[in-house]
Design an enzyme around this catalytic site. Structure first.
Site, PDB file in Angstrom:
ATOM      1  N   ASN A  34     -56.700  55.895 -17.554  1.00 57.33           N
ATOM      2  CA  ASN A  34     -55.955  55.295 -16.307  1.00 57.33           C
ATOM      3  C   ASN A  34     -55.555  53.644 -16.668  1.00 57.33           C
ATOM      4  O   ASN A  34     -54.224  53.279 -16.356  1.00 57.33           O
ATOM      5  CB  ASN A  34     -56.725  55.053 -15.011  1.00 57.33           C
ATOM      6  CG  ASN A  34     -56.449  54.102 -14.078  1.00 57.33           C
ATOM      7  OD1 ASN A  34     -55.308  54.530 -13.355  1.00 57.33           O
ATOM      8  ND2 ASN A  34     -57.154  53.005 -13.793  1.00 57.33           N
TER       9      ASN A  34
ATOM     10  N   HIS B 254     -39.223  61.751 -12.534  1.00 54.95           N
ATOM     11  CA  HIS B 254     -39.621  62.230 -14.105  1.00 54.95           C
ATOM     12  C   HIS B 254     -40.642  61.537 -14.711  1.00 54.95           C
ATOM     13  O   HIS B 254     -40.318  60.205 -14.867  1.00 54.95           O
ATOM     14  CB  HIS B 254     -38.410  62.552 -14.757  1.00 54.95           C
ATOM     15  CG  HIS B 254     -38.553  63.377 -16.436  1.00 54.95           C
ATOM     16  ND1 HIS B 254     -38.764  62.465 -17.283  1.00 54.95           N
ATOM     17  CD2 HIS B 254     -38.188  64.423 -16.239  1.00 54.95           C
ATOM     18  CE1 HIS B 254     -39.020  63.345 -18.164  1.00 54.95           C
ATOM     19  NE2 HIS B 254     -38.421  64.753 -17.827  1.00 54.95           N
TER      20      HIS B 254
ATOM     21  N   ASN C  36     -64.113  61.515 -15.343  1.00 58.27           N
ATOM     22  CA  ASN C  36     -63.137  60.446 -15.534  1.00 58.27           C
ATOM     23  C   ASN C  36     -61.816  60.528 -15.074  1.00 58.27           C
ATOM     24  O   ASN C  36     -61.337  59.863 -14.069  1.00 58.27           O
ATOM     25  CB  ASN C  36     -62.805  60.488 -17.178  1.00 58.27           C
ATOM     26  CG  ASN C  36     -63.535  59.401 -17.901  1.00 58.27           C
ATOM     27  OD1 ASN C  36     -64.491  58.481 -17.095  1.00 58.27           O
ATOM     28  ND2 ASN C  36     -63.550  59.246 -18.986  1.00 58.27           N
TER      29      ASN C  36
ATOM     30  N   ASP D  74     -69.914  56.831 -24.822  1.00 52.88           N
ATOM     31  CA  ASP D  74     -69.774  57.364 -23.483  1.00 52.88           C
ATOM     32  C   ASP D  74     -69.257  58.923 -23.498  1.00 52.88           C
ATOM     33  O   ASP D  74     -69.240  59.612 -22.618  1.00 52.88           O
ATOM     34  CB  ASP D  74     -68.851  56.601 -22.767  1.00 52.88           C
ATOM     35  CG  ASP D  74     -69.136  55.286 -22.138  1.00 52.88           C
ATOM     36  OD1 ASP D  74     -70.538  55.146 -22.214  1.00 52.88           O
ATOM     37  OD2 ASP D  74     -68.298  54.320 -21.960  1.00 52.88           O
TER      38      ASP D  74
END
Length: 278
Positions: free
Chosen positions: A187, A171, A141, A66
């Site tokens: 992710n 934060h 992505n 990929d």
């Protein structure tokens, strides 16, 4: 057969180069015009050009994992791409090496006869400065904003804006915006959801936030802003490669890129790919 084809093989991969040579021979015998990338050209007897020079050809074949296809997509834009999988998972590369000759030659024949082939478009993201004149190469992505360095101790305060309204501020090590394609990449490792490739959505995920909110799924046309403060420096990064140095406070706008990536030929099985994730 009057079809222009580009072939990009994974760098320093002898198996990929061998397959590229076989494809060149087969396609040239059928009358196609074939070029390979410059690195492959050093090992294969074929005309070689920079990968970005393949933009506008009728088909580009990516041989590798990929990561190779991500690289090809950055260079050739919306030019149709077929992925041959030499990697482990293969969310983007649907064709097995043993099937590559048959699939590619059939696809080129179809292009010659009809001028088109079936495929699907993959959304890309564009990151740009709100108060500064810059933009990153489109991301297939994700776009990531983080402090002076990634990981623990290198964070900053990031406010997430959705269509002009504040979603949250905390934060954090960083915040990323992912496409459905990128939902299985960075992710996912940061606790974001899996998104089916056919879903028309984007995901906004905080990374190790002190006041964490759940990842947010939004429509692709949503106006997303990431405002970073509380650190001496920061970065916006596209697909882990292209980066822009920021001087906080700074605001990054993330939106759909004008050009999508076009994957043609057989499509990878999303659920089979999930079984290969560690």
């Amino acid at each position: 057969m009057d079809v222009d084809v580009g072939i990009v093989a994974q760098r320093d991969n002898e198996r990929a180069q061998t397959l590229a040579a076989s494809l060149v021979d087969a396609l040239e015998r059928e009358g196609a015009s074939v070029v390979v990338d410059e690195a492959t050209g050093e090992a294969v007897e074929a005309a070689a050009v920079p990968v970005d020079a393949m933009a506008g050809r009728e088909l580009v074949v990516s041989i590798g994992g990929d990561g190779t296809l991500l690289f090809v997509a950055r260079e050739v834009g919306s030019t149709p791409i077929l992925g041959v999988n030499l990697g482990e998972v293969g969310f983007l590369n649907a064709v097995a090496p043993d099937d590559a000759l048959g699939v590619v030659t059939a696809l080129v024949t179809e292009l010659n006869e009809t001028g088109t082939v079936e495929g699907r478009d993959l959304a890309r993201l564009r990151a740009s400065g709100v108060d500064a004149d810059w933009s990153l190469e489109p991301a297939l992505n994700e776009v990531l904003v983080h402090g002076p360095r990634r990981g623990s101790g290198g964070g900053a305060t990031v406010e997430i804006g959705i269509d002009g309204q504040r979603y949250t501020e905390s934060h954090a090590d960083g915040v990323l915006v992912a496409t459905p394609t990128g939902s299985t990449a960075y992710n996912l490792s940061e606790g974001g959801p899996l998104v089916h490739p056919a879903a028309e959505t984007l995901v906004v995920t905080q990374m190790a936030a002190t006041r964490a909110m759940p990842p947010l799924v939004v429509e692709p046309e949503t106006e997303i802003t990431l405002t970073i403060s509380g650190s001496e420096s920061a970065y916006a990064i596209s697909d882990g490669r292209n980066r822009q140095h920021l001087e906080p406070p700074a605001t990054v706008a993330v939106s759909l890129a004008e050009e999508s990536v076009r994957l043609v030929g057989p499509q990878a099985n999303f659920f089979d790919g999930l079984d290969k994730l560690e």
